[in-house]
Design a protein around this motif. Structure first.
Motif, PDB file in Angstrom:
ATOM      1  N   UNK A 102       0.821  -1.214   0.000  1.00 35.99           N
ATOM      2  CA  UNK A 102       0.000   0.000   0.000  1.00 35.99           C
ATOM      3  C   UNK A 102       0.854   1.263   0.000  1.00 35.99           C
ATOM      4  N   UNK A 103       0.253   2.369  -0.417  1.00 36.16           N
ATOM      5  CA  UNK A 103       0.938   3.660  -0.446  1.00 36.16           C
ATOM      6  C   UNK A 103       1.322   4.100   0.965  1.00 36.16           C
ATOM      7  N   UNK A 330       0.014   3.671 -11.103  1.00 38.23           N
ATOM      8  CA  UNK A 330      -0.491   5.023 -10.877  1.00 38.23           C
ATOM      9  C   UNK A 330      -1.985   5.052 -10.575  1.00 38.23           C
ATOM     10  N   UNK A 331      -2.720   4.088 -11.071  1.00 40.47           N
ATOM     11  CA  UNK A 331      -4.174   4.080 -10.873  1.00 40.47           C
ATOM     12  C   UNK A 331      -4.545   3.779  -9.427  1.00 40.47           C
ATOM     13  N   UNK A 332      -3.869   2.799  -8.830  1.00 41.14           N
ATOM     14  CA  UNK A 332      -4.194   2.399  -7.463  1.00 41.14           C
ATOM     15  C   UNK A 332      -3.275   3.019  -6.427  1.00 41.14           C
TER      16      UNK A 332
END
Length: 359
Positions: A102-103, A330-332
């Motif tokens: 996760x980010x 980039x989307x998630x």
């Protein structure tokens, strides 16, 4: 870039400007490689490992040596003809899986901070990531071990062009009562056993191997210093009783009859036996059945491991080993970690082994 600190008890600290996940992945991968020991496991079963340059190809053996002809006085030394042995191709496949990071976890690592002050969710994410990498590595090893086992377990019939269940270069299954001898037209040998494991059957198999099994040249195979008895877990206790040993080597005493000092034939020179348990034989496969099928728990094999290792009787081909890469979506806004490997397994010298199909 190297990792300045990798410690799952106190935290993780990256050097400034370093790639975020790659060093950590490498540390975990190295740890798992040392823990699993794939190469040692493969060697126990008589498999050799090596790299190849192309996804497919052909292995060719040579029939050698032969007797030298006599040279008369002033006679010319004759040119010997090398006889080509059997050809058999190989084929490789790609396997793989991936993890998601996760980010939140990634941003914390970018701060180059330890986890002591991190939120519990970040700590949990690190443990999840660590466990995921270990799981990917172990899954890769388990997959290879399954196919190593299947080379033997599916070797009683021809059901595939390559890999487990394929025919040998001589045109028959790995285990057959009619293996043709390359250099002797019409001559065959058998490496197929027809009875469940017992002391009498094991002794008969050793004798049959020493007197009946032949190399493509037509010569019998050298007797190994020690034969390897391969059995599934279901037969482990039975095999140890036959060898009269709690370990892997046969006891000096037979443990049968009224004479407690009766010598054990499986400790005799020329008939010595060691035990190796095939843990994957009879294990559940992905389809829900058993590796080796319904008869897996009754199968057994007698292996000339020294011959198998020297001549590459059973082989694992790798175009690339476990390769781990990271990439950002980039989307998630998440980072993914991929593991892929490209390899193949097969057999090339059936004279290295004898086997019983379990029924």
């Amino acid at each position: 870039m190297a990792v300045s600190t990798v410690n799952f008890q106190t935290g993780v600290n990256f050097q400034e400007g370093a790639q975020i996940l790659s060093p950590l992945i490498q540390e975990i991968a190295d740890m798992v490689e040392a823990e699993v020991g794939l190469k040692d496991e493969a060697a126990k079963f008589g498999f050799t490992m090596g790299d190849v340059l192309t996804p497919s190809g052909v292995i060719t053996s040579m029939v050698w040596p032969e007797y030298l002809p006599e040279i008369t006085e002033d006679g010319e030394t004759p040119i010997l003809t090398l006889t080509q042995g059997y050809d058999k191709g190989y084929e490789m496949k790609t396997y793989g899986g991936r993890l998601k990071t996760t980010k939140l976890f990634l941003e914390w690592l970018k701060k180059a901070q330890t986890l002591q002050g991190a939120d519990s969710s970040v700590k949990a994410e690190l443990n999840k990531f660590k466990d995921g990498i270990v799981r990917l590595m172990r899954s890769s090893k388990r997959t290879i071990n399954r196919e190593i086992t299947n080379v033997l377990a599916k070797g009683f019939s021809v059901s595939a062009a390559f890999w487990p269940g394929s025919a040998g270069g001589d045109g028959v299954a790995l285990f057959s009562a009619s293996h043709p001898v390359k250099s002797e037209s019409g001559v065959t040998y058998s490496n197929l056993r027809a009875a469940a494991i017992s002391a009498a059957e094991l002794e008969a198999a050793i004798q049959a191997y020493k007197t009946g099994v032949k190399a493509p040249s037509g010569f019998r195979i050298d007797t190994p210093e020690i034969f390897t008895l391969l059995v599934p877990r279901a037969l482990e206790t039975t095999a140890r009783k036959i060898l009269n040993s709690s370990g892997d080597q046969a006891s000096a005493y037979a443990g049968t009859g009224s004479n407690a000092n009766l010598a054990n034939v499986f400790s005799f020179q020329g008939s010595k036996v060691e035990l190796v348990v095939l843990d994957m034989l009879g294990e559940t496969d992905k389809a829900g059945g058993k590796i080796g099928g319904a008869n897996a728990d009754a199968m057994w094999f007698l292996l000339n491991k020294s011959y198998a290792l020297e001549y590459g009787a059973f082989r694992i081909f790798t175009l690339w080993s476990d390769e781990i890469e990271t990439w950002y979506d980039n989307n998630t806004k998440s980072t993914f970690t991929d593991l892929t490997c490209h390899w193949g397994v097969d057999f090339y010298n059936p004279e290295a082994i004898m086997g019983y199909p379990g029924a």
